[in-house]
Scaffold this motif. Structure first.
Motif, short mmCIF file in Angstrom:
data_model
loop_
_atom_site.label_atom_id
_atom_site.label_comp_id
_atom_site.label_asym_id
_atom_site.label_seq_id
_atom_site.Cartn_x
_atom_site.Cartn_y
_atom_site.Cartn_z
N GLN A 225 0.87 -1.18 0.00
CA GLN A 225 0.00 0.00 0.00
C GLN A 225 0.90 1.23 0.00
OE1 GLN A 225 -3.80 0.97 2.46
NE2 GLN A 225 -2.10 1.64 3.75
N MET A 226 0.64 2.17 -0.89
CA MET A 226 1.42 3.39 -0.90
C MET A 226 1.02 4.26 0.29
SD MET A 226 3.79 5.17 -2.47
CE MET A 226 3.90 4.77 -4.24
N ASP A 227 2.00 4.71 1.04
CA ASP A 227 1.76 5.56 2.19
C ASP A 227 1.13 6.88 1.73
OD1 ASP A 227 1.78 7.00 4.52
OD2 ASP A 227 3.90 6.68 4.96
N ALA A 228 -0.07 7.17 2.24
CA ALA A 228 -0.76 8.38 1.83
C ALA A 228 -0.02 9.64 2.26
CB ALA A 228 -2.17 8.39 2.42
N ALA A 229 0.80 9.53 3.29
CA ALA A 229 1.56 10.69 3.78
C ALA A 229 2.88 10.87 3.04
CB ALA A 229 1.82 10.55 5.28
N HIS A 230 3.20 9.92 2.17
CA HIS A 230 4.47 9.97 1.46
C HIS A 230 4.28 10.62 0.09
CE1 HIS A 230 8.47 8.69 0.26
NE2 HIS A 230 7.97 8.09 -0.81
N ARG A 231 5.21 11.45 -0.31
CA ARG A 231 5.18 12.06 -1.64
C ARG A 231 6.18 11.33 -2.53
NH1 ARG A 231 5.37 18.50 -1.37
NH2 ARG A 231 4.83 18.11 -3.58
N PRO A 232 5.71 10.33 -3.28
CA PRO A 232 6.64 9.50 -4.05
C PRO A 232 7.22 10.22 -5.25
CG PRO A 232 4.39 8.90 -4.56
CD PRO A 232 4.32 9.90 -3.44
N SER A 233 8.44 9.85 -5.58
CA SER A 233 9.07 10.35 -6.79
C SER A 233 8.51 9.59 -7.99
CB SER A 233 10.57 10.17 -6.72
OG SER A 233 10.89 8.78 -6.72
N LEU A 234 8.86 10.03 -9.18
CA LEU A 234 8.43 9.34 -10.39
C LEU A 234 8.94 7.91 -10.40
CD1 LEU A 234 6.92 9.59 -13.07
CD2 LEU A 234 9.07 10.36 -14.12
N LEU A 235 10.18 7.72 -9.97
CA LEU A 235 10.76 6.38 -9.91
C LEU A 235 9.99 5.51 -8.93
CD1 LEU A 235 12.94 4.24 -10.47
CD2 LEU A 235 14.35 5.34 -8.71
N GLN A 236 9.64 6.06 -7.76
CA GLN A 236 8.91 5.28 -6.78
C GLN A 236 7.51 4.92 -7.28
OE1 GLN A 236 9.45 8.09 -3.51
NE2 GLN A 236 10.69 6.57 -2.40
N ARG A 237 6.87 5.86 -7.97
CA ARG A 237 5.56 5.55 -8.53
C ARG A 237 5.64 4.41 -9.54
NH1 ARG A 237 1.52 9.27 -7.68
NH2 ARG A 237 2.14 11.27 -6.76
N ALA A 238 6.65 4.46 -10.38
CA ALA A 238 6.82 3.41 -11.39
C ALA A 238 7.14 2.07 -10.73
CB ALA A 238 7.93 3.81 -12.36
N ALA A 239 7.99 2.11 -9.71
CA ALA A 239 8.37 0.87 -9.02
C ALA A 239 7.17 0.26 -8.30
CB ALA A 239 9.49 1.16 -8.02
N PHE A 240 6.39 1.10 -7.63
CA PHE A 240 5.22 0.59 -6.92
C PHE A 240 4.21 0.00 -7.89
CE2 PHE A 240 1.07 1.00 -4.82
CZ PHE A 240 1.34 0.32 -3.64
N ARG A 241 4.03 0.65 -9.02
CA ARG A 241 3.09 0.11 -10.02
C ARG A 241 3.59 -1.22 -10.55
NH1 ARG A 241 -0.41 -1.81 -11.00
NH2 ARG A 241 -1.88 -1.71 -12.72
N ALA A 242 4.90 -1.36 -10.74
CA ALA A 242 5.46 -2.63 -11.22
C ALA A 242 5.27 -3.73 -10.19
CB ALA A 242 6.94 -2.45 -11.56
N ILE A 243 5.49 -3.39 -8.92
CA ILE A 243 5.36 -4.38 -7.84
C ILE A 243 3.91 -4.84 -7.69
CG2 ILE A 243 5.55 -4.71 -5.34
CD1 ILE A 243 7.94 -2.76 -5.42
N THR A 244 2.98 -3.92 -7.88
CA THR A 244 1.56 -4.23 -7.68
C THR A 244 0.83 -4.38 -9.03
OG1 THR A 244 1.03 -1.87 -7.52
CG2 THR A 244 1.54 -3.02 -5.47
N PHE A 245 1.51 -4.94 -10.01
CA PHE A 245 0.94 -5.10 -11.35
C PHE A 245 -0.35 -5.92 -11.34
CE2 PHE A 245 3.31 -8.90 -10.54
CZ PHE A 245 2.58 -9.90 -11.16
N TYR A 246 -0.52 -6.76 -10.31
CA TYR A 246 -1.63 -7.69 -10.26
C TYR A 246 -2.96 -7.02 -9.90
CZ TYR A 246 -0.35 -7.28 -5.34
OH TYR A 246 -0.03 -6.79 -4.09
N THR A 247 -2.93 -5.73 -9.51
CA THR A 247 -4.15 -5.03 -9.12
C THR A 247 -4.01 -3.54 -9.37
OG1 THR A 247 -5.67 -4.53 -7.28
CG2 THR A 247 -3.33 -4.80 -6.74
N ARG A 248 -5.14 -2.87 -9.56
CA ARG A 248 -5.15 -1.41 -9.68
C ARG A 248 -5.44 -0.75 -8.33
NH1 ARG A 248 -3.03 1.15 -14.18
NH2 ARG A 248 -3.38 -0.15 -16.02
N ASP A 249 -5.69 -1.55 -7.32
CA ASP A 249 -6.11 -1.01 -6.03
C ASP A 249 -5.39 -1.71 -4.89
OD1 ASP A 249 -7.51 0.47 -4.15
OD2 ASP A 249 -9.21 -0.92 -4.12
N ALA A 250 -4.07 -1.55 -4.84
CA ALA A 250 -3.29 -2.15 -3.76
C ALA A 250 -3.50 -1.34 -2.49
CB ALA A 250 -1.81 -2.17 -4.13
#
Length: 290
Positions: A225-250
């Motif tokens: 789950q992406m921390d709502a209090a965290h401001r992710p970088s573009l790299l972090q957004r891409a990495a999180f999306r890759a890790i959670t490829f199995y769902t649109r709502d991790a």
């Protein structure tokens, strides 16, 4: 798994008693079958691993995730150790410590009936949590750690870890988190890391974790789950999306907890991972009146 452990199991199809028929090596199950005295179902034991699940039930995301984990068992833990601080600005050990503490292992006390304390990890993988669990346990306590997973590749890495180190009391088996092969209220602590989000039915998985835990014991669930209090970088957004490829709502499945769950705590243990802790209360005894 030792031969004496069979009496502790329950058929995942009907909860009946299992009996082992086959070969043993130094008191451990090697090859054969675990046959249910209730429904007659036979569950294979191969290369020392009991396979207490139905292959036809492994479908959808369950099957996809198993293919992935079977394909990279030797790389999983090294990649986690390297990529966790790189992508999340927190070390793997600190992240793991954040959820292990919610198990309250230091509060465990010997059982009144003299039975060993039992800890269950669903999705044990290569066993990366085993050293942390062992470190947190009190000295002199007889403790069994039961690890289940659907990936034979990951369990093979865990068996390799056990052969290299000193991990007494660890039992491993292949099982489906939707239908755990244990009686209700068997475990003093229950942990599930990195799996529930990929279940075909996460609500059923949560019910099973709750069912096999003793009343009042902490049940700890960890996943993406992406921390709502965290401001992710573009790299972090891409990495999180890759890790959670199995769902649109991790996300943390707090809304899927059993209705009777109590002492619910949701927190982030890293920018990408939540920790959900809950307990199940004792069933109220209703007096019978004439």
């Amino acid at each position: 798994m030792e031969a004496g452990d069979v009496a502790l199991l329950a058929c995942p199809a009907c909860a009946g008693t299992l009996v082992f028929h086959g070969q043993q090596e130094e008191g451990r199950l090697s090859w054969g079958w675990l046959r249910c005295g209730g429904c007659g179902e036979a569950w294979p034991v191969k290369r020392g691993l009991a396979r207490l699940y139905r292959e036809e039930s492994v479908r959808g995301t369950d099957r996809l995730m198993r293919v992935i984990y079977d394909g990279l068992p030797a790389l999983h833990d090294p990649l986690t150790k390297v990529l966790t601080p790189l992508l999340q600005s927190v070390t793997e050990s600190k992240m793991r410590a954040g959820y292990i503490r919610r198990l309250e292992l230091g509060a465990l006390r010997p059982s009144e009936d003299g039975a060993p304390l039992r800890i269950l990890e669903v999705g044990v993988g290569a066993g990366a949590n085993l050293p942390l669990i062992r470190r947190e346990l009190g000295a002199g306590q007889e403790v069994q750690v039961w690890g289940v997973d659907l990936s034979e590749g990951m369990l093979g890495r865990c068996q390799h870890r056990l052969r290299k180190g000193s991990y007494p009391g660890v039992r491993l088996m292949m099982a489906d988190g939707h239908s755990l092969p244990f009686p209700s209220g068997m475990f003093d602590r229950v942990l599930s890391v990195g799996g529930i989000g990929g279940y075909r039915d996460p609500a059923a998985g949560l019910r099973e974790l709750a069912r096999v835990a003793k009343p009042g014991t902490p049940v700890v669930v960890v996943d993406e789950q992406m921390d709502a209090a965290h401001r992710p970088s573009l790299l972090q957004r891409a990495a999180f999306r890759a890790i959670t490829f199995y769902t649109r709502d991790a996300h943390c499945p707090r809304e899927l907890l059993p209705s009777r769950a109590t002492d619910v705590l949701e927190e982030q243990v890293s920018p990408f991972f939540y920790c959900l802790r809950f307990r199940m209360p004792k069933l109220a005894v209703v007096p019978v009146t004439g």
